[in-house]
Design a protein around this motif. Structure first.
Motif, short mmCIF file in Angstrom:
data_model
loop_
_atom_site.label_atom_id
_atom_site.label_comp_id
_atom_site.label_asym_id
_atom_site.label_seq_id
_atom_site.Cartn_x
_atom_site.Cartn_y
_atom_site.Cartn_z
N GLU A 247 2.90 -1.07 -3.03
CA GLU A 247 4.25 -1.31 -2.53
C GLU A 247 4.90 0.00 -2.09
N GLN A 248 4.74 1.03 -2.89
CA GLN A 248 5.32 2.34 -2.56
C GLN A 248 4.72 2.87 -1.27
N PHE A 249 3.42 2.71 -1.12
CA PHE A 249 2.74 3.17 0.10
C PHE A 249 3.29 2.45 1.32
N PHE A 250 3.47 1.12 1.21
CA PHE A 250 3.99 0.36 2.34
C PHE A 250 5.44 0.72 2.64
N ILE B 160 -4.31 9.05 -2.59
CA ILE B 160 -4.47 7.58 -2.58
C ILE B 160 -5.93 7.23 -2.85
N ARG B 161 -6.84 7.91 -2.17
CA ARG B 161 -8.27 7.63 -2.40
C ARG B 161 -8.66 7.93 -3.84
N MET C 151 -2.96 -1.70 -15.40
CA MET C 151 -3.62 -1.08 -14.26
C MET C 151 -3.37 -1.90 -12.99
N ARG C 152 -3.44 -3.23 -13.12
CA ARG C 152 -3.21 -4.09 -11.96
C ARG C 152 -1.77 -3.91 -11.45
N LYS C 153 -0.81 -3.85 -12.37
CA LYS C 153 0.58 -3.65 -11.97
C LYS C 153 0.76 -2.28 -11.33
N ALA C 154 0.11 -1.27 -11.88
CA ALA C 154 0.21 0.08 -11.31
C ALA C 154 -0.35 0.11 -9.88
#
Length: 138
Positions: A99-102, A18-19, A90-93
């Motif tokens: 969203e996936q993380f949450f 993630i980082r 990039m913004r959508k990614a």
């Protein structure tokens, strides 16, 4: 703490990934902004030179120069559009990653709650079994 039941190695790997993705996104945004600034600078210098050229050739036919200028402007506009599209992708990614993380965090919290409840039921079951064994005659 939702992370206590996951192996620390997996959490560490996910956090590192993630980082890394966040750092890469920041670098891409910086690069995108630098490209846009460079294009703006190039276009302003180009326009200035074209104006000077046209003023120097007042007596000559400026039509060919204007056509070249228009063609170059269209090409640069298309490149700017492509850069903006890349920024939007990039913004959508980033949004999809967030969203996936949450979703993963939510699922993890649900599983931990379920695990806690099952452990409680298991504990109650063990206690009932122990009490039942004590009540049996030897």
């Amino acid at each position: 703490d939702p992370s206590r039941l996951r192996p620390p190695v997996l959490l560490s790997q996910e956090n590192t990934q993630i980082r890394d993705l966040q750092q890469e996104n920041r670098e891409l945004w910086i690069s995108l902004e630098e490209h846009q600034d460079a294009l703006e600078l190039i276009m302003s210098k180009y326009r200035k030179q074209m104006l000077q050229l046209l003023q120097g050739r007042k007596g000559e036919n400026a039509e060919p120069v204007l056509k070249i200028h228009q063609a170059n402007s269209l090409e640069i506009e298309s490149q700017i559009d492509r850069i903006c599209e890349m920024g939007e992708v990039m913004r959508k990614a980033m949004n999809v990653d967030d969203e996936q993380f949450f979703k993963v965090q939510e699922k993890l919290a649900q599983l931990e709650l379920e695990n806690k409840e099952l452990r409680g039921l298991l504990s109650i079951s063990k206690e009932a079994f122990e009490v039942g064994r004590e009540d049996l005659p030897d």
